[in-house]
Design a protein around this motif. Sequence first.
Motif, mmCIF file in Angstrom:
data_model
loop_
_atom_site.group_PDB
_atom_site.id
_atom_site.type_symbol
_atom_site.label_atom_id
_atom_site.label_comp_id
_atom_site.label_asym_id
_atom_site.label_seq_id
_atom_site.Cartn_x
_atom_site.Cartn_y
_atom_site.Cartn_z
ATOM 1 N N GLN A 215 0.916 -1.164 -0.057
ATOM 2 C CA GLN A 215 0.026 -0.021 0.077
ATOM 3 C C GLN A 215 0.914 1.338 -0.042
ATOM 4 O OE1 GLN A 215 -2.822 -0.298 3.114
ATOM 5 N NE2 GLN A 215 -4.065 -1.393 1.931
ATOM 6 N N PRO A 216 0.500 2.229 -0.801
ATOM 7 C CA PRO A 216 1.088 3.602 -0.655
ATOM 8 C C PRO A 216 1.297 4.262 0.646
ATOM 9 C CG PRO A 216 -0.795 4.086 -1.789
ATOM 10 C CD PRO A 216 -0.868 2.554 -1.445
ATOM 11 N N LYS A 217 2.436 5.013 0.963
ATOM 12 C CA LYS A 217 2.379 5.758 2.417
ATOM 13 C C LYS A 217 1.552 6.678 2.014
ATOM 14 C CE LYS A 217 6.760 4.046 3.050
ATOM 15 N NZ LYS A 217 8.105 3.910 2.260
ATOM 16 N N ASP A 218 1.314 7.686 3.041
ATOM 17 C CA ASP A 218 0.362 8.887 3.025
ATOM 18 C C ASP A 218 1.020 9.775 1.978
ATOM 19 O OD1 ASP A 218 -0.998 8.075 5.136
ATOM 20 O OD2 ASP A 218 0.064 9.396 6.622
ATOM 21 N N SER A 219 0.002 10.504 1.459
ATOM 22 C CA SER A 219 0.569 11.297 0.410
ATOM 23 C C SER A 219 -0.260 12.779 0.242
ATOM 24 C CB SER A 219 -0.185 10.837 -1.022
ATOM 25 O OG SER A 219 0.563 9.340 -1.197
ATOM 26 N N SER A 220 0.348 13.708 -0.196
ATOM 27 C CA SER A 220 -0.218 15.217 -0.454
ATOM 28 C C SER A 220 -0.398 15.402 -1.833
ATOM 29 C CB SER A 220 0.735 16.194 0.303
ATOM 30 O OG SER A 220 1.042 15.825 1.549
ATOM 31 N N SER A 285 6.344 11.547 6.140
ATOM 32 C CA SER A 285 6.589 12.136 7.307
ATOM 33 C C SER A 285 6.764 13.818 7.012
ATOM 34 C CB SER A 285 8.161 11.809 7.817
ATOM 35 O OG SER A 285 9.033 12.397 6.723
ATOM 36 N N ASP A 286 6.846 14.466 8.142
ATOM 37 C CA ASP A 286 6.760 15.910 7.847
ATOM 38 C C ASP A 286 8.299 16.453 7.016
ATOM 39 O OD1 ASP A 286 4.887 16.133 9.219
ATOM 40 O OD2 ASP A 286 5.899 16.741 11.177
ATOM 41 N N ASN A 287 9.098 15.429 6.933
ATOM 42 C CA ASN A 287 10.315 15.799 6.281
ATOM 43 C C ASN A 287 10.078 16.168 4.824
ATOM 44 O OD1 ASN A 287 13.114 16.068 5.502
ATOM 45 N ND2 ASN A 287 13.367 13.960 5.050
ATOM 46 N N GLU A 288 9.197 15.209 4.034
ATOM 47 C CA GLU A 288 8.754 15.192 2.848
ATOM 48 C C GLU A 288 7.902 16.455 2.369
ATOM 49 O OE1 GLU A 288 8.445 12.478 4.328
ATOM 50 O OE2 GLU A 288 10.206 11.285 3.310
ATOM 51 N N ILE A 289 6.872 16.778 3.548
ATOM 52 C CA ILE A 289 6.262 17.994 3.413
ATOM 53 C C ILE A 289 7.114 19.200 3.453
ATOM 54 C CG2 ILE A 289 4.362 19.330 4.523
ATOM 55 C CD1 ILE A 289 3.169 16.625 5.100
ATOM 56 N N GLU A 290 8.138 19.298 4.258
ATOM 57 C CA GLU A 290 9.021 20.230 4.247
ATOM 58 C C GLU A 290 9.704 20.609 2.910
ATOM 59 O OE1 GLU A 290 11.508 20.243 7.496
ATOM 60 O OE2 GLU A 290 10.062 20.184 8.884
ATOM 61 N N ILE A 291 10.065 19.515 2.490
ATOM 62 C CA ILE A 291 10.784 19.531 1.214
ATOM 63 C C ILE A 291 10.085 20.018 0.214
ATOM 64 C CG2 ILE A 291 11.961 18.304 -0.841
ATOM 65 C CD1 ILE A 291 12.916 16.198 1.392
ATOM 66 N N ALA A 292 8.677 19.594 -0.099
ATOM 67 C CA ALA A 292 7.644 19.941 -0.967
ATOM 68 C C ALA A 292 7.281 21.579 -0.997
ATOM 69 C CB ALA A 292 6.365 19.189 -1.052
ATOM 70 N N SER A 293 7.303 21.930 0.382
ATOM 71 C CA SER A 293 6.989 23.198 0.519
ATOM 72 C C SER A 293 8.297 24.162 0.290
ATOM 73 C CB SER A 293 6.672 23.685 2.092
ATOM 74 O OG SER A 293 5.651 22.899 2.452
#
Length: 461
Positions: A215-220, A285-293
């Motif tokens: 299953q995929p991990k959480d996504s935005s 994780s928050d890490n990927e959200i930060e990178i995306a931002s």
Amino acid sequence: MTTSDVISKLKSEINCNISTEKSDLETYGTDWTREFNPDPLAVIFPKTIEDVKNIVSFANKNKVSLTPSGGRTGLSAGAVAKNGELVVSFEKMNKVLSFNKADRTLEVQAGITTKEIQDYAKEKGLFYPVDFSSAGSSQIGGNIATNAGGIRVIRYGLTRQWIKGLKVVTGKGDILELNKGLTKNATGYDLMNLFIGSEGTLGLIAEATIQLTTQPKDSSVILIGLKNIENSIKVLELFREKLTLNAFEFFSHSAVKHVVKKLERNIPVCDTLPYYLLVDIETPSDNEIEIASEIYTNAFETGLIEDGVISQNPSQYRELWSFRENITEAISVFLTYKNDISVRTSQIPDFINDISAILNNEYPDFDTILFGHIGDGNIHVSILKPHDFDKEKFLNLCRGVNTKIFETVAKYDGSISAEHGVGLIKKPYLTYTRSEAEIELMKGIKKVFDPNGIMNPGKIF
Ligand code: MLT
Ligand code: ZN
């Protein structure tokens, strides 16, 4: 033999439900295209692969053509029966036959819907990644017969990548068990893959072994507004360099007003921009959200993007996706002439500019909508018929402009059908993508599997 003799013979020899009701002939004899009038002989509903074999054998003996019918969501008239064909509906062959936990495979009958496979996989803690807006109605047999794509191809590939085995009945009437779920099988020609994308012209797909995955991990998802299409692939490169992309979709401004009207909701970014992107990223994780931002902020500051919004929770995620997912349905209130074309992803900006120039010159008075999977180099071009415009005149105009569109596709060495198949609608244009020599070989292959030419005649070539 008259038509009614054939039907009586069919009823006496084959033990399956058979319908000749006018409403069934109209429903099962067509797909989502509305260019052709269905005119099948009858509709037959097999329940097992043996039933399918009996139907093929009857068809060969009695010179009856067969057209397979799945969820009827096709967009190229690959499942249209307009010349007295017997429609073989897989509606009653809709079962999961077995699940293998260690192999992570699922054996199913061809008539199970894409959504049912997705749901079954989820119940088992796994994932079937092929997805599109018609997943609730489309059937796996049809997905395989057209090698269906959809919104997650950039990450997971096409249907072909998820098929580990097929049981088919060839046009000749043989049952073939192809590949039998193997991952490795280096024993000559890959007949299973020949059936994937064959649009029912070689035989009938009765059962399939489907590969499932983790299953995929959480996504935005980020909805982005662009002032020019040149920047789209730069944005793709920026996100892909540092993050895992699940989807990279686009739609033109002209699509927005139809979706906004349908959803009765405004788009949550500046609504006057010519192009919009939907970038779906895995953010465990928050890490990927930060990178995306960070990527987003830099792109905004350097003028690469004009506006955007990132989903903060699952409900916002679904809401942002709804502006892309609802395009086809929102425009379905119009008679729509569709093209589904592709080039290499890097060529997308030039290609879209060239196609837009043709559309602006040729259809200044029609609403033209561009959307699709630009991360895969694939755009859908939809021309909407104004309600008061004559249907035949409209279709002829569209067919006329096709030549210009497909000359452009050929200039880019692209495809005249990226994921919708050839069917009847794209058949006249096949040579823009496939050479005469390739088409001759395809015809030769059909002869081997279907010597009497009973399988979905007239489709592809
Ligand atoms: C999509 O991407 O939504 C589909 O291919 C459907 C369409 O082209 O209308
Ligand atoms: Zn599509």
